[in-house]
Design an enzyme around this catalytic site. Structure first.
Site, PDB file in Angstrom:
ATOM      1  CG  ASP A  43     -52.921  82.801  -6.741  1.00  0.00           C
ATOM      2  OD1 ASP A  43     -53.414  83.338  -5.727  1.00  0.00           O
ATOM      3  OD2 ASP A  43     -53.598  82.193  -7.582  1.00  0.00           O
ATOM      4  CB  ILE A  44     -52.870  87.906  -4.375  1.00  0.00           C
ATOM      5  CG1 ILE A  44     -54.306  87.616  -4.779  1.00  0.00           C
ATOM      6  CG2 ILE A  44     -52.210  88.881  -5.329  1.00  0.00           C
ATOM      7  CD1 ILE A  44     -55.232  88.835  -4.684  1.00  0.00           C
ATOM      8  CG  ASN A  49     -59.421  75.676 -11.159  1.00  0.00           C
ATOM      9  OD1 ASN A  49     -59.192  74.488 -11.009  1.00  0.00           O
ATOM     10  ND2 ASN A  49     -58.902  76.602 -10.386  1.00  0.00           N
ATOM     11  N   GLY A  94     -64.197  75.257 -10.139  1.00  0.00           N
ATOM     12  CA  GLY A  94     -63.451  76.109  -9.222  1.00  0.00           C
ATOM     13  C   GLY A  94     -62.924  77.396  -9.839  1.00  0.00           C
ATOM     14  CG  HIS A 122     -56.687  81.666 -14.369  1.00  0.00           C
ATOM     15  ND1 HIS A 122     -58.018  81.948 -14.611  1.00  0.00           N
ATOM     16  CD2 HIS A 122     -56.635  81.164 -13.116  1.00  0.00           C
ATOM     17  CE1 HIS A 122     -58.737  81.624 -13.551  1.00  0.00           C
ATOM     18  NE2 HIS A 122     -57.916  81.134 -12.625  1.00  0.00           N
ATOM     19  CG  LEU A 123     -52.696  77.249 -18.143  1.00  0.00           C
ATOM     20  CD1 LEU A 123     -53.161  78.407 -18.995  1.00  0.00           C
ATOM     21  CD2 LEU A 123     -51.654  76.447 -18.886  1.00  0.00           C
ATOM     22  CG  HIS A 124     -54.039  77.856 -10.832  1.00  0.00           C
ATOM     23  ND1 HIS A 124     -54.163  78.769  -9.823  1.00  0.00           N
ATOM     24  CD2 HIS A 124     -55.237  77.818 -11.473  1.00  0.00           C
ATOM     25  CE1 HIS A 124     -55.396  79.262  -9.834  1.00  0.00           C
ATOM     26  NE2 HIS A 124     -56.060  78.709 -10.830  1.00  0.00           N
TER      27      HIS A 124
END
Length: 116
Positions: A33-34, A89, A95, A102-104
């Site tokens: 993640d940036i 999210n 959020g 996408h999964l964080h």
């Protein structure tokens, strides 16, 4: 179902935008993640565009399972010790800022509860 849009993630999948990729296969790609929210913050996205979790269909079940197994694989590859958090999210109030599921993966520190 929302119409898939051309997003920053679509451009990463097509290699039009560079990303620090940590894993890739035929169905998914994982990259740093940036704007990390933890010492380890990886995004896992399906190559098939699904705008958000609410848009997933029964025929996406195998892909959704593959994404979770990809999270497990990436966490093991990165040697995340003592656990990690997986976040999806969904929608604006959830959020979600990019209309591509996408999964964080968040790790490298103790996660507090409740979040947000």
């Amino acid at each position: 179902m929302s119409e898939p849009q051309d997003t920053i993630f679509s451009k990463i999948i097509r290699k039009e935008i560079a990303a620090q990729v940590v894993y890739e296969d035929d169905l998914a790609i994982a990259f740093k993640d940036i704007h990390p929210q933890a010492p380890i913050h990886i995004l896992v996205i399906p190559k098939q565009p699904i705008p958000k979790l609410d848009d997933a269909q029964a025929q996406d079940a195998a892909l959704l399972g593959h994404l979770l197994l990809t999270v497990k694989h990436v966490a093991a590859h990165l040697k995340i010790k003592d656990g990690y958090r997986v976040v999806i999210n969904n929608g604006e109030n959830g959020g979600q800022t990019v209309d591509h599921l996408h999964l964080h993966i968040l790790g490298g520190r103790h996660m507090k509860w409740p979040p947000g």
